[in-house]
Design a protein around this motif. Structure first.
Motif, mmCIF file in Angstrom:
data_model
loop_
_atom_site.group_PDB
_atom_site.id
_atom_site.type_symbol
_atom_site.label_atom_id
_atom_site.label_comp_id
_atom_site.label_asym_id
_atom_site.label_seq_id
_atom_site.Cartn_x
_atom_site.Cartn_y
_atom_site.Cartn_z
ATOM 1 N N LYS A 127 0.850 -1.188 0.000
ATOM 2 C CA LYS A 127 0.000 0.000 0.000
ATOM 3 C C LYS A 127 0.888 1.242 0.000
ATOM 4 C CE LYS A 127 -4.014 -0.039 1.894
ATOM 5 N NZ LYS A 127 -5.151 -0.021 2.837
ATOM 6 N N ILE A 128 0.794 2.021 -1.057
ATOM 7 C CA ILE A 128 1.604 3.233 -1.205
ATOM 8 C C ILE A 128 1.000 4.327 -0.342
ATOM 9 C CG2 ILE A 128 2.560 4.884 -2.842
ATOM 10 C CD1 ILE A 128 1.998 2.789 -5.052
ATOM 11 N N ASP A 129 1.790 4.883 0.553
ATOM 12 C CA ASP A 129 1.257 5.841 1.522
ATOM 13 C C ASP A 129 0.604 7.037 0.833
ATOM 14 O OD1 ASP A 129 1.211 6.537 4.510
ATOM 15 O OD2 ASP A 129 1.922 8.377 3.552
ATOM 16 N N GLY A 130 -0.555 7.416 1.381
ATOM 17 C CA GLY A 130 -1.336 8.491 0.776
ATOM 18 C C GLY A 130 -0.681 9.855 0.801
ATOM 19 N N SER A 131 0.301 10.064 1.688
ATOM 20 C CA SER A 131 0.976 11.367 1.731
ATOM 21 C C SER A 131 1.700 11.652 0.420
ATOM 22 C CB SER A 131 1.956 11.420 2.900
ATOM 23 O OG SER A 131 2.970 10.435 2.759
ATOM 24 N N PHE A 132 2.080 10.611 -0.319
ATOM 25 C CA PHE A 132 2.666 10.800 -1.645
ATOM 26 C C PHE A 132 1.584 10.893 -2.712
ATOM 27 C CE2 PHE A 132 5.789 8.081 0.680
ATOM 28 C CZ PHE A 132 6.767 9.043 0.830
ATOM 29 N N THR B 5 -0.063 -3.520 -6.032
ATOM 30 C CA THR B 5 0.012 -2.226 -5.347
ATOM 31 C C THR B 5 -1.369 -1.620 -5.129
ATOM 32 O OG1 THR B 5 0.433 -1.187 -7.501
ATOM 33 C CG2 THR B 5 2.345 -1.656 -6.105
ATOM 34 N N ILE B 6 -1.489 -0.904 -4.006
ATOM 35 C CA ILE B 6 -2.715 -0.185 -3.641
ATOM 36 C C ILE B 6 -2.319 1.244 -3.292
ATOM 37 C CG2 ILE B 6 -4.675 -0.052 -2.065
ATOM 38 C CD1 ILE B 6 -4.188 -3.069 -1.460
ATOM 39 N N ALA B 7 -2.899 2.216 -3.954
ATOM 40 C CA ALA B 7 -2.624 3.625 -3.659
ATOM 41 C C ALA B 7 -3.697 4.163 -2.711
ATOM 42 C CB ALA B 7 -2.602 4.442 -4.943
ATOM 43 N N GLU B 8 -3.269 4.763 -1.603
ATOM 44 C CA GLU B 8 -4.191 5.341 -0.629
ATOM 45 C C GLU B 8 -4.433 6.828 -0.934
ATOM 46 O OE1 GLU B 8 -3.108 2.935 3.402
ATOM 47 O OE2 GLU B 8 -1.603 4.386 2.735
#
Length: 325
Positions: free
Chosen positions: A245-250, A278-281
């Protein structure tokens, strides 16, 4: 280090971008529990951010615990759990491509039903070794509800459940999860466990053993908030998770920030090279979702996909339980 980062900045496509660094420092000489050390580091870093960012905060347990009220909250944790002053919500994790026929996933989210902030409650539970009790309440509650709603799987492929660092360090966790599968009619293939970076890295070998054991039973695993912790692709290679899960801050600034765009793209490419999905938040707009789909991100999550819903409302939604056409 802080000054060096501030002075260096970040150059991209002919433009210069400022960078700042918030640093938390903890004296580790008397620390015997690695998970406690990481908890203190997170608290110190959060205080540095709250104080205005671009600064260093040296952790003082007595002063900082009092500052963020953790001791007072900790005294209420057992009562909060036993009175079930907690509730659960779900949020959809959808394929990045809107035209996909794949069933969506859903993440289980913990919500407070009183005046406390969730982040303060979790910080106190982790600091005073009560997070395992919270995790067990969440696991028991969701397994019970899933058994009562078997029709759910006509509209949902899996439910993601977060596990804390305290639970990952508990030698009894595996036995507890196995007992839930024996007690409730829940297919392990419908369960995905989410682990944070810091929790997974704190005891990498032990966590990897847990992951492999439950994967053999059919469960899947995701590493959460990737990019804001250690961000080591080496440990990602050694930890056999199914999703990153790619952190949502990015993610939330990728349309305006070349550095965030580059970070999301690099995490996505390396994760795929290692065989992870991959999962983008924090996907908040259709244009961000389209950009992520274009670069090949597999799944998206955020208010632009679906806002969280109460677990009870979601389970009782007649439309959700109808067979797909």
């Amino acid at each position: 280090m802080r000054r060096a980062v501030e002075e260096e900045g970040f150059a991209w496509d002919g433009s210069r971008h400022g960078l700042t660094l918030s640093i938390g420092v903890v004296e580790a000489a008397d620390q015997h529990d690695v998970s406690n050390l990481f908890c203190d580091l997170q608290a110190a870093c959060n205080i540095a951010k709250e104080a205005g960012r671009n600064r260093v905060h040296c952790f003082d347990r007595a002063a900082d615990d009092d500052r963020i009220g953790l001791q007072a909250i900790a005294a209420r944790i057992d009562d909060i759990v036993e009175r079930e002053n907690l509730s659960l919500r779900v949020q959809q994790i959808a394929p990045a491509a809107p035209d996909s026929s794949e069933l969506p996933h859903y993440e289980l989210l913990l919500v407070m039903q009183n005046e406390l902030l969730l982040q303060d409650f979790i910080a106190a539970a982790e600091r005073y070794h009560r997070m395992t009790k919270v995790d067990r309440w969440v696991l028991t509650r969701i397994f019970s509800e899933l058994e009562r709603h078997p029709q759910l799987w006509t509209r949902c492929s899996s439910i993601s459940i977060n596990l804390s660092g305290s639970s990952l360090n508990d030698d009894r966790l595996l036995g507890f999860i196995e007992s839930l599968f024996e007690r409730y009619a829940v297919d392990p293939r419908n369960i995905c466990f989410e682990l944070t970076e810091t929790a997974a890295v704190a005891n990498l070998a032990k966590t990897a053993d847990l992951v492999r054991h439950l994967q053999r039973a059919g469960c899947t695993f995701a590493i959460d908030d990737f990019g804001v912790g250690f961000s080591s692709f080496d440990y990602l290679k050694r930890l056999p998770v199914d999703y990153v899960k790619i952190d949502g801050s990015f993610v939330k600034e990728i349309e305006r920030s070349p550095s965030d765009l580059a970070m999301v793209r690099s995490i996505n490419e390396v994760a795929h090279a290692l065989g992870r999905r991959t999962i983008a938040e924090y996907v908040e707009t259709p244009s961000i979702r389209a950009l992520l789909a274009e670069m090949g991100v597999d799944y998206v999550q955020g208010f632009g996909v679906q806002k969280p819903r109460g677990l009870g409302d979601w389970l009782s939604d007649e439309a959700l339980l109808l067979c797909p056409s």
